[in-house]
Design a protein around this motif. Structure first.
Motif, PDB file in Angstrom:
ATOM      1  N   LEU A 106       0.796  -1.227   0.000  1.00 23.36           N
ATOM      2  CA  LEU A 106       0.000   0.000   0.000  1.00 23.36           C
ATOM      3  C   LEU A 106       0.828   1.277   0.000  1.00 23.36           C
ATOM      4  O   LEU A 106       0.289   2.358  -0.264  1.00 23.36           O
ATOM      5  CB  LEU A 106      -0.908   0.030   1.242  1.00 23.36           C
ATOM      6  N   SER A 109       0.593   3.264  -3.173  1.00 24.08           N
ATOM      7  CA  SER A 109      -0.653   3.105  -3.918  1.00 24.08           C
ATOM      8  C   SER A 109      -1.678   4.192  -3.647  1.00 24.08           C
ATOM      9  O   SER A 109      -2.717   4.238  -4.305  1.00 24.08           O
ATOM     10  CB  SER A 109      -1.290   1.757  -3.562  1.00 24.08           C
ATOM     11  N   ARG A 110      -1.395   5.090  -2.705  1.00 19.00           N
ATOM     12  CA  ARG A 110      -2.420   6.041  -2.295  1.00 19.00           C
ATOM     13  C   ARG A 110      -2.491   7.249  -3.228  1.00 19.00           C
ATOM     14  O   ARG A 110      -1.477   7.845  -3.569  1.00 19.00           O
ATOM     15  CB  ARG A 110      -2.161   6.534  -0.861  1.00 19.00           C
TER      16      ARG A 110
END
Length: 221
Positions: A106, A109-110
């Motif tokens: 993650l 990925s934000r």
């Protein structure tokens, strides 16, 4: 009041920070797949709907969780020599990811990164630029370093052992099921490297990291 919640008078005021920290603790304990708004509400002592006063939705929750993880990584200090700073940052990042394994996929990925995330990336870029890297080489350096850090963390997460003792036991068990001389090179590296006292797979990280830093140093000179 639902079962498992704390009476209102005994609870500290609920804040976004407290919600995010509780979410990180739940993910650390059981993985991201076990995190739900209901469980998170129970952890902080409120109904699940009350959480939406502090996080807009699940994506906002994940954004905040990732930002907390980035905040744990040691940042390059202004004026620090770039190679040592990048080495320390990489080692710190791996250590942080070993505590928060759910975050590995993650971190980049934000689409709405928080302030700690942006501060982290800006400090890394600034360290390289101040160290004499061209803009293009800075982009290359960040890409190869982050690919290595996240890739190693992902591989480490998937390994079926955690301690040197477990590593040696697994290697011995695998070899016990093979015939003599059947896999000579696997046997060699297992018996003469992996199964030796004090071996830790984590040591492979710094070896590979130094190879990358050596290459970047040559490219920057």
């Amino acid at each position: 009041m639902t079962r498992g919640t704390t009476p209102q008078r005994d609870r500290p005021p609920l804040t976004r920070r407290r919600v995010l920290e509780a979410a990180v603790e739940l993910a650390d304990a059981g993985g991201l797949e076990t995190l739900s708004m209901r469980k998170l509400g129970e952890a902080v002592g409120v109904e699940a709907m009350s959480l939406y006063n502090h996080v807009a939705n699940k994506e906002d929750l994940l954004d905040g969780m990732v930002d907390l993880v980035f905040a744990e990584v040691d940042l390059p200090e202004p004026g620090r020599e770039w190679r040592q700073a990048m080495r320390e940052r990489a080692v710190s990042m791996r250590d942080v990811l070993s505590r928060h394994r759910w975050a590995i996929g993650l971190m980049e990925s934000r689409s709405a990164p928080g302030s700690a995330t942006l501060r982290h990336h800006d400090a890394v870029l600034g360290c390289l630029r101040q160290g004499g890297f061209s803009l293009t080489l800075t982009a290359h350096a960040v890409s190869v370093l982050d690919s290595y850090i996240y890739g190693f963390a992902l591989q480490e997460k998937a390994l079926p052992f955690e301690s040197p003792e477990e590593t040696a036991e697994l290697a011995a068990a695998i070899l016990s099921g093979t015939g003599a001389g059947e896999y000579p090179y696997l046997t060699e590296i297992a018996t003469s490297h992996v199964m030796r006292p004090g071996y830790s797979y984590a040591d492979e990280f710094t070896f590979g990291l130094d190879l990358i830093l050596d290459g970047l140093q040559r490219a920057a000179s």
